[in-house]
Design a protein around this motif. Structure first.
Motif, PDB file in Angstrom:
ATOM      1  N   SER A  71       0.839  -1.191   0.000  1.00  0.00           N
ATOM      2  CA  SER A  71       0.000   0.000   0.000  1.00  0.00           C
ATOM      3  C   SER A  71       0.878   1.246   0.000  1.00  0.00           C
ATOM      4  O   SER A  71       1.962   1.231   0.560  1.00  0.00           O
ATOM      5  N   PRO A  72       0.372   2.338  -0.610  1.00  0.00           N
ATOM      6  CA  PRO A  72       1.154   3.567  -0.595  1.00  0.00           C
ATOM      7  C   PRO A  72       1.288   4.124   0.814  1.00  0.00           C
ATOM      8  O   PRO A  72       1.166   3.382   1.774  1.00  0.00           O
ATOM      9  N   LYS A  73       1.498   5.387   0.947  1.00  0.00           N
ATOM     10  CA  LYS A  73       1.839   6.032   2.212  1.00  0.00           C
ATOM     11  C   LYS A  73       0.929   5.654   3.380  1.00  0.00           C
ATOM     12  O   LYS A  73       1.350   5.672   4.521  1.00  0.00           O
ATOM     13  N   PHE A  74      -0.305   5.338   3.098  1.00  0.00           N
ATOM     14  CA  PHE A  74      -1.222   4.916   4.156  1.00  0.00           C
ATOM     15  C   PHE A  74      -1.764   3.541   3.786  1.00  0.00           C
ATOM     16  O   PHE A  74      -1.923   3.224   2.623  1.00  0.00           O
ATOM     17  N   PRO A  75      -2.033   2.699   4.782  1.00  0.00           N
ATOM     18  CA  PRO A  75      -2.496   1.333   4.494  1.00  0.00           C
ATOM     19  C   PRO A  75      -3.862   1.312   3.812  1.00  0.00           C
ATOM     20  O   PRO A  75      -4.734   2.089   4.134  1.00  0.00           O
ATOM     21  N   LEU A  76      -4.001   0.383   2.879  1.00  0.00           N
ATOM     22  CA  LEU A  76      -5.276   0.143   2.225  1.00  0.00           C
ATOM     23  C   LEU A  76      -5.744  -1.256   2.572  1.00  0.00           C
ATOM     24  O   LEU A  76      -4.937  -2.153   2.795  1.00  0.00           O
ATOM     25  N   TYR A  77      -7.060  -1.430   2.592  1.00  0.00           N
ATOM     26  CA  TYR A  77      -7.662  -2.688   2.962  1.00  0.00           C
ATOM     27  C   TYR A  77      -8.651  -3.110   1.888  1.00  0.00           C
ATOM     28  O   TYR A  77      -9.190  -2.279   1.168  1.00  0.00           O
ATOM     29  N   SER A  78      -8.902  -4.411   1.809  1.00  0.00           N
ATOM     30  CA  SER A  78      -9.818  -4.966   0.825  1.00  0.00           C
ATOM     31  C   SER A  78     -10.904  -5.767   1.532  1.00  0.00           C
ATOM     32  O   SER A  78     -10.631  -6.501   2.485  1.00  0.00           O
ATOM     33  N   ILE A 123      -8.536   3.068   6.419  1.00  0.00           N
ATOM     34  CA  ILE A 123      -9.081   3.274   7.757  1.00  0.00           C
ATOM     35  C   ILE A 123      -8.213   4.334   8.415  1.00  0.00           C
ATOM     36  O   ILE A 123      -7.040   4.110   8.699  1.00  0.00           O
ATOM     37  N   GLU A 124      -8.791   5.516   8.595  1.00  0.00           N
ATOM     38  CA  GLU A 124      -8.056   6.641   9.152  1.00  0.00           C
ATOM     39  C   GLU A 124      -8.796   7.162  10.373  1.00  0.00           C
ATOM     40  O   GLU A 124      -9.877   7.726  10.250  1.00  0.00           O
ATOM     41  N   GLY A 125      -8.207   6.970  11.530  1.00  0.00           N
ATOM     42  CA  GLY A 125      -8.878   7.375  12.759  1.00  0.00           C
ATOM     43  C   GLY A 125     -10.167   6.608  12.915  1.00  0.00           C
ATOM     44  O   GLY A 125     -10.182   5.389  12.933  1.00  0.00           O
ATOM     45  N   GLU A 126     -11.266   7.328  12.975  1.00  0.00           N
ATOM     46  CA  GLU A 126     -12.590   6.718  13.113  1.00  0.00           C
ATOM     47  C   GLU A 126     -13.375   6.779  11.805  1.00  0.00           C
ATOM     48  O   GLU A 126     -14.605   6.809  11.807  1.00  0.00           O
ATOM     49  N   LYS A 127     -12.642   6.813  10.673  1.00  0.00           N
ATOM     50  CA  LYS A 127     -13.296   6.925   9.368  1.00  0.00           C
ATOM     51  C   LYS A 127     -12.910   5.759   8.467  1.00  0.00           C
ATOM     52  O   LYS A 127     -11.751   5.380   8.396  1.00  0.00           O
ATOM     53  N   LEU A 128     -13.904   5.224   7.766  1.00  0.00           N
ATOM     54  CA  LEU A 128     -13.678   4.263   6.684  1.00  0.00           C
ATOM     55  C   LEU A 128     -13.838   5.056   5.392  1.00  0.00           C
ATOM     56  O   LEU A 128     -14.902   5.610   5.125  1.00  0.00           O
ATOM     57  N   ILE A 129     -12.782   5.130   4.610  1.00  0.00           N
ATOM     58  CA  ILE A 129     -12.827   5.863   3.355  1.00  0.00           C
ATOM     59  C   ILE A 129     -12.890   4.838   2.231  1.00  0.00           C
ATOM     60  O   ILE A 129     -11.976   4.036   2.058  1.00  0.00           O
TER      61      ILE A 129
END
Length: 100
Positions: free
Chosen positions: A46-53, A65-71
């Motif tokens: 994943s780039p600079k921030f983790p990505l999930y599938s 997943i950033e803080g309390e947000k799912l983007i």
């Protein structure tokens, strides 16, 4: 509980697929918002921030997943490789989000 943010690309994809599948994807995302990391798979490289599938039927939902947000990012058909999103979106531009 996490809030859910859909990128403009994700919203477009949800409009372009059959309505019953789109509803299933949205419902599944809502179901995991209590503890998303228990239901998703972290993507390697994943780039600079983790990505999930998250696999939902014939689609993979790619999210951050950033803080309390799912983007939620644009959907990937499950027939594509897991790295399709990363190859096409190395420098993820500023995205417009819809907060649900």
């Amino acid at each position: 509980m996490y809030s859910i943010l859909y990128s403009s690309g994700a919203l477009k994809d949800l409009k372009d697929i059959p309505e019953d599948i789109a509803k299933r994807i949205v419902a599944t995302i809502k179901e995991i918002k209590e503890n998303p990391k228990a239901h998703v798979k972290k993507l390697k490289g994943s780039p600079k921030f983790p990505l999930y599938s998250l696999r939902v039927g014939d689609y993979r939902v790619i999210m951050s997943i950033e803080g309390e947000k799912l983007i939620i990012f644009p959907l990937i058909p499950s027939t594509a490789t897991k790295h399709t999103f990363l190859k096409q979106n190395r420098n993820i531009p500023d995205l417009h989000f819809l907060i649900l």
